[in-house]
Design a protein around this motif. Structure first.
Motif, mmCIF file in Angstrom:
data_model
loop_
_atom_site.group_PDB
_atom_site.id
_atom_site.type_symbol
_atom_site.label_atom_id
_atom_site.label_comp_id
_atom_site.label_asym_id
_atom_site.label_seq_id
_atom_site.Cartn_x
_atom_site.Cartn_y
_atom_site.Cartn_z
ATOM 1 N N ASP A 260 0.850 -1.193 0.000
ATOM 2 C CA ASP A 260 0.000 0.000 0.000
ATOM 3 C C ASP A 260 0.884 1.241 0.000
ATOM 4 O O ASP A 260 1.625 1.478 0.963
ATOM 5 N N ARG A 261 0.802 2.017 -1.061
ATOM 6 C CA ARG A 261 1.641 3.222 -1.169
ATOM 7 C C ARG A 261 1.374 4.186 -0.026
ATOM 8 O O ARG A 261 2.301 4.877 0.437
ATOM 9 N N GLU A 262 0.144 4.237 0.458
ATOM 10 C CA GLU A 262 -0.207 5.177 1.521
ATOM 11 C C GLU A 262 0.391 4.786 2.865
ATOM 12 O O GLU A 262 0.418 5.599 3.792
ATOM 13 N N LYS A 263 0.869 3.568 2.980
ATOM 14 C CA LYS A 263 1.450 3.102 4.246
ATOM 15 C C LYS A 263 2.981 3.235 4.261
ATOM 16 O O LYS A 263 3.628 2.799 5.218
ATOM 17 N N ALA A 264 3.520 3.821 3.204
ATOM 18 C CA ALA A 264 4.981 3.922 3.098
ATOM 19 C C ALA A 264 5.423 5.377 2.940
ATOM 20 O O ALA A 264 4.815 6.142 2.185
ATOM 21 N N TYR A 265 6.467 5.735 3.660
ATOM 22 C CA TYR A 265 7.162 7.007 3.437
ATOM 23 C C TYR A 265 8.541 6.630 2.925
ATOM 24 O O TYR A 265 9.368 6.102 3.674
ATOM 25 N N ILE A 266 8.769 6.871 1.650
ATOM 26 C CA ILE A 266 9.988 6.385 0.993
ATOM 27 C C ILE A 266 11.090 7.431 1.031
ATOM 28 O O ILE A 266 10.933 8.532 0.505
ATOM 29 N N VAL A 267 12.186 7.068 1.672
ATOM 30 C CA VAL A 267 13.389 7.898 1.629
ATOM 31 C C VAL A 267 14.360 7.222 0.668
ATOM 32 O O VAL A 267 14.872 6.131 0.943
ATOM 33 N N GLY A 268 14.557 7.854 -0.471
ATOM 34 C CA GLY A 268 15.531 7.339 -1.436
ATOM 35 C C GLY A 268 16.929 7.652 -0.927
ATOM 36 O O GLY A 268 17.283 8.822 -0.735
ATOM 37 N N VAL A 269 17.709 6.622 -0.661
ATOM 38 C CA VAL A 269 19.059 6.828 -0.135
ATOM 39 C C VAL A 269 20.081 6.699 -1.266
ATOM 40 O O VAL A 269 19.919 5.890 -2.181
ATOM 41 N N GLY A 270 21.100 7.510 -1.202
ATOM 42 C CA GLY A 270 22.134 7.480 -2.222
ATOM 43 C C GLY A 270 22.888 6.163 -2.234
ATOM 44 O O GLY A 270 23.005 5.486 -1.215
ATOM 45 N N CYS A 271 23.395 5.783 -3.382
ATOM 46 C CA CYS A 271 24.125 4.520 -3.499
ATOM 47 C C CYS A 271 25.315 4.701 -4.439
ATOM 48 O O CYS A 271 25.169 5.247 -5.533
ATOM 49 N N LYS A 272 26.460 4.231 -3.986
ATOM 50 C CA LYS A 272 27.679 4.295 -4.791
ATOM 51 C C LYS A 272 28.169 2.900 -5.153
ATOM 52 O O LYS A 272 29.350 2.683 -5.424
ATOM 53 N N GLY A 273 27.214 1.937 -5.144
ATOM 54 C CA GLY A 273 27.571 0.548 -5.408
ATOM 55 C C GLY A 273 27.698 -0.204 -4.097
ATOM 56 O O GLY A 273 28.197 0.338 -3.109
ATOM 57 N N LYS A 274 27.222 -1.441 -4.077
ATOM 58 C CA LYS A 274 27.276 -2.247 -2.865
ATOM 59 C C LYS A 274 28.361 -3.316 -2.980
ATOM 60 O O LYS A 274 28.700 -3.781 -4.067
ATOM 61 N N LEU A 275 28.880 -3.703 -1.835
ATOM 62 C CA LEU A 275 30.078 -4.545 -1.798
ATOM 63 C C LEU A 275 29.768 -6.019 -1.569
ATOM 64 O O LEU A 275 28.791 -6.376 -0.919
ATOM 65 N N ASP A 276 30.648 -6.843 -2.103
ATOM 66 C CA ASP A 276 30.525 -8.302 -2.016
ATOM 67 C C ASP A 276 31.724 -8.844 -1.248
ATOM 68 O O ASP A 276 32.852 -8.843 -1.761
ATOM 69 N N ILE A 277 31.475 -9.304 -0.031
ATOM 70 C CA ILE A 277 32.576 -9.792 0.798
ATOM 71 C C ILE A 277 33.262 -10.999 0.160
ATOM 72 O O ILE A 277 34.471 -11.214 0.325
ATOM 73 N N GLU A 278 32.517 -11.791 -0.612
ATOM 74 C CA GLU A 278 33.111 -12.963 -1.255
ATOM 75 C C GLU A 278 34.129 -12.559 -2.312
ATOM 76 O O GLU A 278 35.130 -13.253 -2.514
ATOM 77 N N ARG A 279 33.896 -11.455 -2.988
ATOM 78 C CA ARG A 279 34.880 -10.967 -3.966
ATOM 79 C C ARG A 279 36.167 -10.546 -3.264
ATOM 80 O O ARG A 279 37.265 -10.752 -3.785
#
Length: 324
Positions: free
Chosen positions: A92-111
């Motif tokens: 339900d869109r009315e039940k959410a307050y969306i904060v778009g957070v910045g992203c610079k790429g996510k990390l992979d510990i296995e790599r």
């Protein structure tokens, strides 16, 4: 990160939201996990850095059943999943307050481990305030460094873009991390002979331990009860036997999410065996683009996708696309 915390506390204090859905620190520096925050003191454990790869969209299915709004932190790629869930009337869109957070790429510990970086004690360079060019890792064997890009998740190298598709406000800047062709690996497998393809997937799927992590993390797997959990049919037994041809769980799941998968990569990220499960879904995405025209699930809220609508130009059943 502090800006997100400050804004979350404001929204809780003025009653705009009843809770915040974000990430909390784990027992190791590289394993934060999704969590709810309801009181100011809870935020002492709040984190948002390069290891916060979890897509929180699916958790909004249950959050939308709670009283009041939930502030949810969504990375640009996560908003595709949120839109897709809206299209399917799962949230339900009315039940959410969306904060778009910045992203610079996510990390992979296995790599990082494949680079020989082990015995990790702490990691710097992964915060949103960092330039995200170099990681400095303190290990029990001494200090190590690596390029941030070399440690990123595969999905970040084929990122769909830094634009949030849905939000109430945005905190933090995003970085374009796309430096690889999205369908290159799919095309490599397509070029194999049938025998080579079978051997490839036999090798990969034989690693599966049926932990269901992929299913549980996948935003497109939103059924209240999965057919593989049912005791009324033999599907659970069929998926658990040892022989490859009977291990149909992942193939059936790929068909289930076809046309709905946003290519968020959560299935592969959470797999403890490192199976590249996203390749099944990406193959379907590539074929849908070729058969029905380019389509990106979750790019916007739509009533019908390419596999749930019909036009006279649709390919006929039984037609097989030529593969060069």
């Amino acid at each position: 990160m502090q800006a997100i915390i400050d804004r979350a506390k404001e929204l809780l204090a003025d009653g705009t939201v009843a809770r915040v859905l974000g990430w909390k620190a784990g027992d190791l520096p590289y394993n934060p996990e999704p969590a709810y925050f309801e009181k100011e003191e809870d935020f002492k454990d709040f984190v948002y850095n390069g290891f916060c790869g979890a897509n929180l969209s699916k958790l909004m299915i249950e959050a939308c059943k709670l009283e009041g709004k939930t502030m949810v932190c969504l990375k640009p790629c996560d908003t595709y999943s949120f839109n897709q869930l809206l299209s399917e009337h799962r949230i339900d869109r009315e039940k959410a307050y969306i904060v778009g957070v910045g992203c610079k790429g996510k990390l992979d510990i296995e790599r990082m481990r494949k680079m020989g970086i082990k015995g990790i004690k702490s990691i710097s360079g992964a915060e949103m305030t960092d330039d995200c060019e170099t990681l400095t890792i303190q290990t029990i064997y001494g200090e190590k460094t690596c390029k941030y890009a070399d440690a990123m998740l595969e999905r970040c190298h084929v990122c769909k873009g830094k634009e949030h598709k849905i939000y109430d406000e945005i905190i933090g800047e995003s970085k374009d991390t796309q430096d690889a062709e999205r369908f290159a690996e799919v095309e490599r497998i397509e070029a194999m002979s049938p025998e080579e393809k079978f051997a490839y997937f036999q090798k990969e799927l034989s690693k599966c331990i049926r932990c269901n992590a992929c299913r549980n993390a996948c935003p497109a797997c939103s059924c209240r009860k999965c057919v593989f959990d049912s005791t009324k049919f033999d599907s659970a037994q069929k998926a658990n036997v040892d022989s490859f041809e009977e291990k149909m769980f992942h193939i059936i799941r790929a068909f289930h999410v076809a046309g709905r998968c946003t290519d968020c990569g959560e299935c592969s990220r959470v797999c403890p065996q490192g199976i590249p499960l996203h390749l099944f879904n990406r193959k379907f995405i590539k074929d849908i683009d070729e058969f029905y025209g380019e389509y990106q699930a979750g790019e916007e809220v739509v009533e019908k996708g390419p596999l749930t609508s019909y036009t006279f130009e649709d390919v006929e059943p039984g037609i097989v696309a030529e593969r060069g």
